[in-house]
Design a protein around this motif. Structure first.
Motif, mmCIF file in Angstrom:
data_model
loop_
_atom_site.group_PDB
_atom_site.id
_atom_site.type_symbol
_atom_site.label_atom_id
_atom_site.label_comp_id
_atom_site.label_asym_id
_atom_site.label_seq_id
_atom_site.Cartn_x
_atom_site.Cartn_y
_atom_site.Cartn_z
ATOM 1 N N ARG A 305 83.117 -6.154 64.516
ATOM 2 C CA ARG A 305 84.188 -4.613 63.321
ATOM 3 C C ARG A 305 85.095 -3.722 63.885
ATOM 4 N NH1 ARG A 305 81.279 -7.727 59.910
ATOM 5 N NH2 ARG A 305 79.539 -7.001 58.671
ATOM 6 N N ARG A 365 87.149 4.092 62.967
ATOM 7 C CA ARG A 365 86.771 4.543 61.639
ATOM 8 C C ARG A 365 86.117 3.174 61.015
ATOM 9 N NH1 ARG A 365 91.467 3.826 58.542
ATOM 10 N NH2 ARG A 365 91.892 5.784 58.428
ATOM 11 N N ALA A 366 86.692 2.034 62.399
ATOM 12 C CA ALA A 366 85.706 0.995 62.160
ATOM 13 C C ALA A 366 84.552 1.162 62.382
ATOM 14 C CB ALA A 366 86.042 -0.563 62.530
ATOM 15 N N LEU A 369 82.193 2.910 60.184
ATOM 16 C CA LEU A 369 81.911 2.356 59.223
ATOM 17 C C LEU A 369 80.499 1.497 59.461
ATOM 18 C CD1 LEU A 369 84.519 0.950 57.313
ATOM 19 C CD2 LEU A 369 83.947 2.809 56.323
ATOM 20 N N ALA A 370 80.649 0.858 60.868
ATOM 21 C CA ALA A 370 79.307 -0.321 61.135
ATOM 22 C C ALA A 370 78.405 0.545 61.865
ATOM 23 C CB ALA A 370 80.218 -0.705 62.751
ATOM 24 N N LYS A 372 77.863 3.004 59.423
ATOM 25 C CA LYS A 372 77.222 3.430 58.173
ATOM 26 C C LYS A 372 76.422 2.528 57.338
ATOM 27 C CE LYS A 372 79.458 4.060 53.585
ATOM 28 N NZ LYS A 372 78.150 5.286 52.892
ATOM 29 N N SER A 373 76.829 1.025 57.819
ATOM 30 C CA SER A 373 75.985 0.121 57.227
ATOM 31 C C SER A 373 74.782 -0.241 57.902
ATOM 32 C CB SER A 373 76.775 -0.793 57.665
ATOM 33 O OG SER A 373 77.779 -1.404 58.651
ATOM 34 N N SER A 374 75.075 -0.150 59.354
ATOM 35 C CA SER A 374 73.662 -0.432 59.980
ATOM 36 C C SER A 374 72.463 1.066 60.150
ATOM 37 C CB SER A 374 74.136 0.430 61.772
ATOM 38 O OG SER A 374 75.299 -0.685 62.426
ATOM 39 N N GLU A 376 72.337 2.419 56.862
ATOM 40 C CA GLU A 376 71.608 2.114 55.509
ATOM 41 C C GLU A 376 70.891 1.098 55.604
ATOM 42 O OE1 GLU A 376 74.991 2.731 53.329
ATOM 43 O OE2 GLU A 376 74.882 5.007 53.442
ATOM 44 N N GLU A 383 76.387 10.012 55.308
ATOM 45 C CA GLU A 383 78.077 10.388 54.713
ATOM 46 C C GLU A 383 79.197 10.717 56.199
ATOM 47 O OE1 GLU A 383 79.995 14.280 53.187
ATOM 48 O OE2 GLU A 383 77.657 14.472 52.811
#
Ligand code: ATP
Ligand code: ATP
Ligand code: MG
Ligand code: MG
Lengths: 513, 317, 292, 325, 346
Positions: A305, A365-366, A369-370, A372-374, A376, A383
């Protein structure tokens, strides 16, 4: 002599081999005098003061090494510390007293002699100013003795067989007294170059020092420019605008390696991590939560990512390429385990909410986000808190320690990692920034410091990985490559610690341009 | 007349006061802490607090403002509060020429392209040429400047290799080299501005071309080119000049993106870096200078109206 | 021409403008876009923001009209078509919102300045100039750190960019219209100042302002894009056209041009449409022709 | 100036203007002397024509009477009520009784509003929205078909129609005095005749008093009972309109009469029109008699002394040193 | 000379002078929002050298468009179509191309526009306005052009030309500006001057001066003048012949005195009747022409004036009248089915 090389993991690593050390350098024949060596620096040092600036290749280390030189140098090929500005260094048998012998007749560029007093003054200044390794120095060095002009004796509190590494970086850069004269700092050292000018955001120019102890350097000038965007630097390098570029972006490093550009490659382990704040009240206070997070993260996802598949993904503290890599496995990527641990923690009252602090550049940022997705995906609620500036990030993470999890660089380098290990993981370290520390880890670190041979050290390192697996002070995404590349016509560059190089013998084939 | 000039001057001063006070207030709203920049990581909270105290960050805002102001009116913009603690005036002195050159060069290039284009377009208003030019200008207007910059770099630097991507050569070092290096960034600026100028001038020209005196000039047998330049251009350039003035002021402080893309040491990056480091004296000083340039250019623009339209000369003075 | 007769009763028949293909296409594009954006949640689109759902999607897939991702995906495997449509929401809401705020606030201030003149005008002039004299970036940075970067706040921040020109424009038209006799006529019938401003001046000032606003919308869409580049705009992974284009930073653009081209073309078409329609509107309200 | 000069014996004026002075600032601490001491009365159901060339202050006089803007000095009385110095609210109330039709009919209608709103606007402002029938009847009375124009905007109307809307709008407020500022000068002769007839009718129907401003002598003569001739902010001559060609005495009035490019002058014009001197500027009007720079009869005295307005016949007043009574 | 078909006897043998301008069946259509507008609808007339020709008609009747079409000024505009021919001094103005016309304009064919303020470029000095045209057409150098320009200013009666030279239009009075406009048109001794409402924006007293000036210049320079105006009074007494336009057509042409004293077309008659006369007593009722001029985008068949004409009958509504010459005066041509009887007026 130990083979300090390994190979990266993952498929994308197949076209790039991460071999710490000099790459593709040949002697190039007889040195030629003259010319300006232009380097695109990675980030601009604000002051060329080793006591105020992190001494590393990415943050002005090359410039400072040129101005101050170093007492000792780390030779990557031999994996050894060798004398440089100093004539020699030796320790007593139990490695508690180190004696440094200076060369005769070495002078600062202001004409004053570089003698034992000057070394003592400079190191004390370093400590007093609260530089990065000051805490460690304070804790370890009980006394600096100057029995004569050319001898400096360091008395240590504990046995420390690799103390000499300390003198290859910050404390080993000796600042002349006149640097501080007149209220405003001026870079004055005994290095091969002297400070000429610094136009912030534009360039920093160093001039050959005729009075350098080892003879005037080949280059007339070193010019460092700061081009914001590494891609721009690379383009400039490609078109001959600069002779050299300091690269840290995995994709660019991979490309440079694939192109077989000559240079000095260093792999910074734990360069890309997320620190976990274990302070009371934070989610990370619960070790299960820390472990759950660790199990939830797949470093390969981050690599895809954030770096489009470039670089190395590994959650080991030292990946395979490293001399410190051991058979002790890090915790695996295991979402199921993560879910289990998380539900346990939730059963005990954890609400599953985690905030993640990082900078705002695209890679960060990426990564966020990665993350976060992992997380979640296994049931956390994440957050993101992306700070606008690096200063804000430091303030939030390192100063106020107001974060749950924060993207960061712990940066344990190949040569003499102890200093950083102490600073970041020891309960007395000044850079732990809220990460969990404890007696067990402290003991292991002390043990590591006292280990004499590489074998012993590696054995301790395996235990450290073990302890890390239990503590999970940070989530490991992978190492950061640091690659200083230069053009084919540049020769005579000498490597040292912290991705820095020494340029006193460097020269440009075809002369100055 | 003297009265009007005084009033004007008074307004300028008030604008500068508001701007500088406003900037300080805005900066104090941001969480960025210069103490962090000064010390870096690895220090205790007390150490940061102490540095903040030393920097005067704990004083009430009005006090800080008055301190700064009293120095500023004596011409002393102070020194940067973060390392390397450079002299604010000196840094501005280094960055300003870059920005001014970029802005002036960019605007000049834009004018050079847009004036003939607008004339051509207005002359064929509604026709195919006009629509083509309009489409082109809209197209350019919809390209954000960072993308425009990347495209310019890709075409002229990477593909064609005609111009270097980065590095700034000071005008004092070599004029030719300087222009060579300034070309691409100026072109990037010029692209967007030229599109805007073309639109504005075209519209005003169309309005002017409806005037009776254009018909009257035509009935005297003057050629369209002559009429465009000698009759239509001047009365049509009010909006253009106004926008030109605003652009000049704006470009001097806000070409960050272009400066970033081409690694130029201009005012934009100076301001944004200073802001990112919490270097409030630097930001204050830079904003003051930028504002000063803005108000002065606008005063000059106002004066130029007198030249553009002699009727105003009588009415206003 | 001194004559009034040229303003012959034009009647309703005059309203039927000649069919303009370009204008219709532009209008069509905007309508489609707005509809798509409004009904985006109902459309069968790919994932646009929730990266937890796209861990398994192909990253940076090339556009292929007959695949699951007709316009390709970005580095998180998010569907670009879905992102363009959801991004339109953000970009349009932000830019139209900013223009509306600018028009309402700037328009009122401008009318007041232009109508009252004297001290009021001077004060407003000084404040407007102050706003213009601060580099907009500083303003935006400060606002971006104070306000959370959500749609409303970004619209407010961007409206600051539109504000000074709106004020000036409203003031200038007010000055022009206040000279016109219908204002005098209203006063002579006993209209109060408020009534003159709201009933006489406002409807006239709003027209040029609206047509300028159309153009401004496009400027602000582009500005939002630049903000995103500086990290001050809508936060990823929530899409806006600006931050989508900003994803093309560095080498991505060269290697995966579709990541930039998809939102870029949407932006271009929209900006083009707004500009063209704005121009058209302007022309409609001022239908004189050239004499050269 | 003799204050009572314009009185007609035995009647009280509806509108009485005394020593009206209007000056505008014009930069460089200069002033435009637009109107410099004009007095007149308008009686019940009477039309006073004001004649003069462009820029002599006709419109300014009319507007000053409306207090738009209030005069620099002088007094304006409407049925005995002093209008100058009234507070805004009271003034607005008085203005209802004193309506003005502005010079340019097209620009005095708000281009964004529809005819129905424009006409009904006046009473609506006073919280008495007129019934649709009322508005329609007023529109019909000015010769507009309510059905067709009801929803139109000014730009969809011809100049003549705009002028009718303006008149309808003024009439709907039922004023005592109507000031018409060049209501026909921007119109075609054919429309001009319609409007003049219309005003004449309205005057009879509503018993209006009117001030009719124009620069066309024939038009003024056609509609007025008395005519006041102005030159550069001053009154030159006031005389009954019936015999203007014969009894006008003032050199300026005579010049005007001679300059009329009338069909009836086809034969020959007496042409001792003083050649191309520049018109004097209202910024810096000539001393004494303002017409003296163009006057064939001017003497040294004209430069020194301002001629007073004196009676030279029934309802005939004149301000000239050199014309015998 | 070939008489034009529409005006078979427009130029009687007795006063035959060489024809300078021959306009034949000229039609100008303008593209507007609503469709094609026929602003000039089949106009033919001839002007002899040195003649003064008046064109009157109410606003919007097509006078200005006619004037501009005759100049060839309209032909370049988008959406304008012109048919018919304009022969000026033997050359077809519409056939010689724009550069050919430019050579004509301002040199042998001059034009004066109606509003002196708008016809002068507000940002250009008076001098520049004048020298520009003489330099272009006579290829004079700067000094000579300046001398010529001063001479012109003197010619149109502007005192102190040297001072006026450096002034801007707004610094001059209206009458003065109009003189400059006239000077501009006269700069290169045109053979024909088209004056489009040269005095509309001016005061009566100034208007008289300008008209006198034009009359003087005409005799002095021997040029022909087309005087366009909506004010019948302006044209009366200043022209040799007058044409009355209504809805894009010339409905009546006659020697000036005759037209005003004995109008034959019902429109001319009504127009004259609607003008208030100084000789009439106050409050005398005017004979207004009711109704509005026709829509020139979608003209009805028949006589354009029929809907407003008191004398119109079915023929008038169906068939436009052909122009015929009056029995007693061959130069008096009108197109009316029911002309006013001779000597009816006055
Ligand atoms: N608002 C104003 N500010 C400054 N000067 C003004 C203003 N209004 C009128 N004037 C000047 O006052 C003088 C008289 O103007 P006014 O409009 O009353 O003339 P007028 O007789 O109505 O002329 P016209 O026939 O052209 O309407 C002129 O010189 C004009 O320039
Ligand atoms: N450029 C144009 N485009 C469209 N219609 C036009 C244009 N110019 C004139 N017209 C129309 O053509 C008709 C004739 O106009 P023209 O200007 O010739 O009238 P005119 O007789 O000169 O009137 P005036 O006395 O008011 O000058 C009018 O209906 C007018 O609206
Ligand atoms: Mg007036
Ligand atoms: Mg005309």
């Amino acid at each position: 002599g130990e083979d300090a090389a390994g190979s990266g993991t993952g498929e994308a690593g197949s076209d790039s081999t991460y071999q710490v050390g000099m790459i593709g350098t040949d002697s190039g024949g007889n040195p030629v005098r003259g010319g300006t060596f232009t380097m695109a620096g990675f980030s601009e040092p604000r002051l060329l003061d080793p006591a105020e600036t992190i001494v590393a290749g990415s943050t002005g280390g090359v410039e400072m090494a040129a101005v101050y030189d170093v007492l000792l140098r780390w030779d990557s090929e031999a994996n050894k510390v060798v004398p440089r500005l100093a004539e020699s260094i030796s320790a007593n048998d139990d490695f508690t007293t180190w004696t440094l012998t200076l060369r005769d007749g070495v002078k600062f560029s202001d004409g004053s002699p570089l003698n034992a007093a000057a070394v003592k003054w400079s190191i004390e200044r370093y400590v007093e100013k609260g530089a990065t390794e000051a805490k460690l120095w304070q804790a370890s060095v009980t006394k600096i003795g100057t029995p004569d002009e050319r001898t400096v004796v360091f008395e240590l509190a504990d046995k420390w067989p690799t103390f000499d590494h300390m003198l290859t970086s910050g404390p080993g850069m000796i600042v002349a007294k006149s640097a501080d004269a007149g209220g405003k700092f001026k870079p004055v050292g005994a290095g091969p170059f002297t400070f000429e000018r610094h136009a912030p955001q534009e360039e920093l120019v160093l001039k050959a020092n005729d009075g350098y102890w080892d003879g005037r350097p080949n280059l007339d000038r070193i010019r460092v420019v700061y081009l914001n965007d590494p891609h721009a630097s690379m383009e400039s390098f490609g078109s001959g605008g600069v002779n050299s570029v300091f690269l840290r972006d995995p994709d660019l490093v991979d490309k440079a390696l694939a192109d077989k550009l000559p240079g000095f490659l260093n792999m910074v382990s734990l360069g890309n991590v997320a620190m976990i704040n274990a302070a009371e009240g934070r989610p990370g206070a619960d070790p299960r939560v820390r472990q759950a997070m660790h199990h939830a993260i797949n470093p390969e996802l981050i690599r895809q990512r954030a770096f489009q598949g470039a670089g190395v993904a590994s959650n080991a503290i030292f990946p395979e390429f490293s001399q410190w890599h051991t058979d002790t496995e890090p915790l695996p990527y295991d979402p199921e385990q993560a879910k289990r641990l998380l539900s346990e923690a939730k059963a005990d009252g954890f609400d599953g909410k985690v905030s993640y602090t990082d900078a705002q550049d695209p890679a960060s940022r990426a990564t966020a986000l990665a993350f976060k997705s992992s997380l979640e995906a296994v049931g956390f609620e994440v957050e993101l808190d992306l700070t606008r500036t690096v200063a804000d990030q430091i303030s939030k993470v390192a100063v106020k320690q107001d974060y749950d999890v924060a993207g960061w660089g712990i940066s344990w380098r190949e040569a003499g990692p102890y200093g950083r290990m102490f600073a970041t993981l020891h309960s007395k370290g000044n850079l732990s920034a809220g990460m969990p520390t404890g007696k067990e880890m402290d003991a292991l670190l002390d043990e590591f410091r006292g280990a004499e041979t590489l074998e012993q050290q590696r054995a301790v390192m395996a235990k450290i990985q073990q302890q890390w697996n239990e503590d999970v002070p940070a989530l490991v995404y992978g190492p950061t490559p640091e690659f200083l590349v230069w053009a084919e016509n540049i020769h005579g560059v000498v490597d040292t610690t912290n991705s820095m190089v020494l340029l006193d013998k460097a020269w440009i084939e075809g002369g100055g341009s | 007349m003297a009265n009007a000039a005084l009033k004007r001057l008074g307004e300028l001063v008030i604008v500068l006061l508001i701007v500088s006070a406003g900037t300080l207030a805005l900066l104090s709203l941001t969480p960025t802490d210069p103490a962090v920049t000064v010390l870096g990581e690895g220090h205790s909270e007390q150490e940061y607090a102490q540095v903040r105290e030393e920097l005067g960050l704990n004083d009430p805002l009005p006090v800080r403002y008055l301190d700064w102001l009293s120095a500023a009116v004596r011409g002393d913009l102070g020194a940067s509060v973060v390392p390397p603690y450079s002299d604010v005036a000196e840094r501005i002195g280094a960055a300003l020429p870059v920005s001014i050159e970029l802005a002036v060069l960019g605007l000049a290039m834009a004018l050079l392209v847009s004036v003939p284009l607008a004339m051509w377009s207005a002359y064929h208003a509604g026709g195919r040429v006009d629509r083509l030019i309009s489409a082109g200008t809209f197209g350019v207007l919809s390209v954000p400047s960072f993308l425009a910059g990347l495209l310019v770099i890709m075409v002229f630097s990477v593909r064609l290799g005609w111009f270097p991507r980065t590095e700034w050569v000071r005008l004092s070092e070599s004029v030719a080299d300087n222009l060579y290096h300034a070309f691409l960034p100026a072109l990037t600026i010029a692209l967007v501005e030229a599109a805007m100028f073309t639109r504005i001038l075209r519209n005003d020209l169309i309005t002017t071309l409806r005037e009776d005196y254009i018909l009257s000039a035509k009935a005297k047998g003057m050629s369209p080119v002559h009429i465009m330049f000698s009759d239509a251009l001047r009365p049509s350039s009010f909006s253009l000049i106004t926008v030109l003035g605003i652009s000049l002021g704006r470009l001097i402080g806000s070409t960050v993106i272009v400066e970033y893309l081409f690694a130029l040491p201009g005012m934009g990056s100076l301001v944004i870096n200073a802001a990112n480091q919490g270097d409030f004296t630097m930001v204050q000083g830079a904003v003051l200078v930028i504002a000063l340039i803005y108000v002065v250019t606008n005063a000059l623009i106002d004066l130029s109206y007198n030249y553009l339209d002699p009727r105003i000369r009588r009415a206003h003075v | 021409m001194s004559d009034v007769a040229s303003s012959k009763p034009r009647g309703r028949a005059g309203r039927v403008a000649s069919f303009d293909v370009a204008a219709w296409l532009c209008g069509g594009w905007l309508v489609t876009l707005v509809l798509a954006a409004v009904f985006a949640p109902l459309l069968p689109l790919g994932e646009h923001a929730d990266i937890a759902n796209t861990i398994d999607s192909p990253a940076l897939a090339r556009p292929d009209l007959f695949s699951e991702h007709p316009l390709g995906t970005n580095n998180f495997g998010l569907d670009l078509l879905a992102r363009v449509i959801h991004g339109a929401r953000a970009s349009l809401v932000v830019s139209v919102g900013a223009v509306l705020i600018g028009m309402v606030v700037g328009g009122s201030i401008g009318i007041v300045a232009g109508y009252f003149r004297k001290l009021t005008d001077s004060v407003i002039g000084v404040l407007t100039n102050s706003l213009l004299a601060v580099p907009p970036l500083i303003l935006l940075i400060a606002l971006a750190t104070v306000l959370r970067p959500n749609l409303r706040n970004i619209a407010i921040a961007l409206s600051l960019l539109a504000l000074p020109s709106m004020i000036r424009m409203a003031r200038a038209s007010t000055l022009a219209f206040a000279q016109r006799d219908f204002v005098l006529a209203a006063k002579s019938m006993g209209a109060s100042r408020l009534r003159v401003m709201t009933r006489e001046l406002l409807p006239n000032v709003i027209l040029p302002l609206a047509s300028y606003g159309m153009v401004m919308v496009s400027v602000l869409i582009v500005a939002e894009a630049s903000l995103s580049f500086l990290g001050l705009g809508i936060q990823q992974p929530d899409p806006s056209w600006g931050n989508m284009i900003a994803e093309g930073e560095g080498d991505t653009f060269a290697e995966h041009p579709h990541v930039v081209l998809v939102p870029g073309i949407a932006l271009l078409l929209t900006v083009f449409s707004f500009n063209l329609l704005g121009e058209k509107a302007r022309k409609r309200w001022d239908p004189r022709v050239a004499k050269l | 100036m003799t204050a009572a000069a314009e009185h007609r014996h035995g009647r009280t004026p509806v509108l009485s203007v005394r020593d009206l002075v209007v000056e505008f600032p014009a930069g460089r601490s200069q002033r435009v002397h637009a109107v410099s001491g004009v007095s007149f009365d308008v009686f019940e159901a009477e039309t006073l024509g004001i004649l003069g060339e462009s820029g002599c202050g006709k419109s300014t006089t009319g507007r000053a009477a409306m207090q738009l803007p209030p005069p620099t000095s002088g007094s304006v009385r409407l049925r005995g009520n002093e209008l100058t110095g009234l507070r805004p609210r009271a003034l607005r109330r008085e203005r209802r009784k004193l309506q003005m039709i502005l010079q340019d009919p097209v620009s005095s209608l708000n281009p964004r509003r529809r005819v129905a709103d424009l006409v009904a606007e006046g009473p609506r402002m006073w919280g008495q929205p007129p019934s649709r029938e009322r508005v329609e009847s007023v529109l019909s009375s000015v010769g507009l078909d309510p059905a067709t124009v009801w929803r139109r905007r000014p730009h969809e109307l011809s100049g003549g129609q705009c002028q009718r809307v303006c008149i309808a709008r003024a009439l709907l407020l039922q004023p005592d005095v109507l000031i018409c500022d060049e209501p026909v000068s921007s119109l075609d002769v054919s429309v001009q005749a319609q409007i003049l007839n219309l005003l004449e009718d309205a005057k009879h129907e509503h018993g209006l008093s009117m001030v009719f401003i124009a620069h066309d002598i024939a038009v003024v003569k056609n509609i007025s009972d008395r005519i006041m001739v102005m030159y550069l902010g001053k009154t030159c001559e006031v005389l009954p309109s019936a015999d203007i060609s014969a009894s006008a005495r003032h050199p300026y009035t005579r010049l005007l009469l001679e300059s009329v490019p009338g069909v009836e002058q086809v034969e020959q014009l007496t042409g001792d029109a003083p050649a191309q001197q520049e018109l004097p500027s209202p910024l810096n009007p000539p001393s004494g008699c303002r017409f003296r720079t163009r006057c064939p009869l001017a003497t040294a005295r004209c430069a020194r002394e301002e001629p007073p307005l004196r009676a030279v016949g029934t309802d005939h007043y004149l301000a000239c040193h050199n014309v015998a009574a | 000379m070939e008489p034009t078909p529409a005006m078979p006897t427009a130029t009687p043998p007795s006063t035959r002078r060489a024809p300078l301008l021959v306009v034949r069946d000229l039609r100008t259509r303008l593209r507007t929002e609503r469709g094609e507008l026929t602003a000039v609808d089949g106009v033919s007339f001839t002007i002899a050298e040195g003649e003064t020709f008046g064109i009157v008609g109410e606003s919007g009747s097509g006078k200005s468009v006619l004037g501009r079409t005759v100049m060839g000024l309209h032909t370049t505009g988008a959406g304008t179509t012109v048919t018919g021919s304009v022969l000026f001094d033997g050359v077809d103005v519409h056939a010689i191309g724009s550069s050919g016309r430019r050579a004509l304009w301002g040199s042998r064919l001059g034009m004066v526009f109606q509003d002196p303020m708008t016809a002068l470029n507000p940002v250009k000095k008076v001098g520049a306005h004048l020298t520009e045209t003489v330099r272009k057409h006579q290829r004079l150098d700067r000094a000579k052009a300046r001398a010529r320009a001063e001479e012109l200013l003197r010619l149109v009666g502007i005192p102190e030309p040297r001072r006026r030279f450096g002034q801007y239009p707004h610094e001059l009075s209206g009458g003065m500006r109009q003189r400059v406009v006239i000077a501009m048109a006269l700069a290169n001794h045109p053979k024909l001057l088209i004056a489009d409402e040269p005095t509309t924006a001016l005061d009566v007293t100034v208007q008289k001066q300008i008209l006198d000036l034009l009359a003087d210049l005409r005799t002095e320079l021997g040029m022909a003048i087309v005087l366009i105006s909506h004010d019948l009074g302006v044209v009366a007494g200043r022209t040799d012949r007058v044409a009355v336009m209504y809805a894009g057509r010339i409905v009546e042409t006659a020697p000036a005195a005759e037209l005003f004293s004995r109008p034959r077309h019902r429109y001319t008659e009504a127009l004259l009747a609607s003008i208030p006369k100084l000789a009439d007593p106050p409050h005398s009722r005017l004979e207004a022409i009711e109704g509005a001029p026709p829509d020139m985008v979608a003209p009805a068949p028949g006589c354009a004036f029929a809907p407003r004409c008191r004398h119109a009958d079915a023929t008038c509504h169906e068939l436009a009248a052909e122009p015929v010459a009056a029995a007693d005066s061959p130069r008096h041509v009108f197109a009316c089915h029911h002309p006013a009887s001779e000597g009816a007026m006055r």
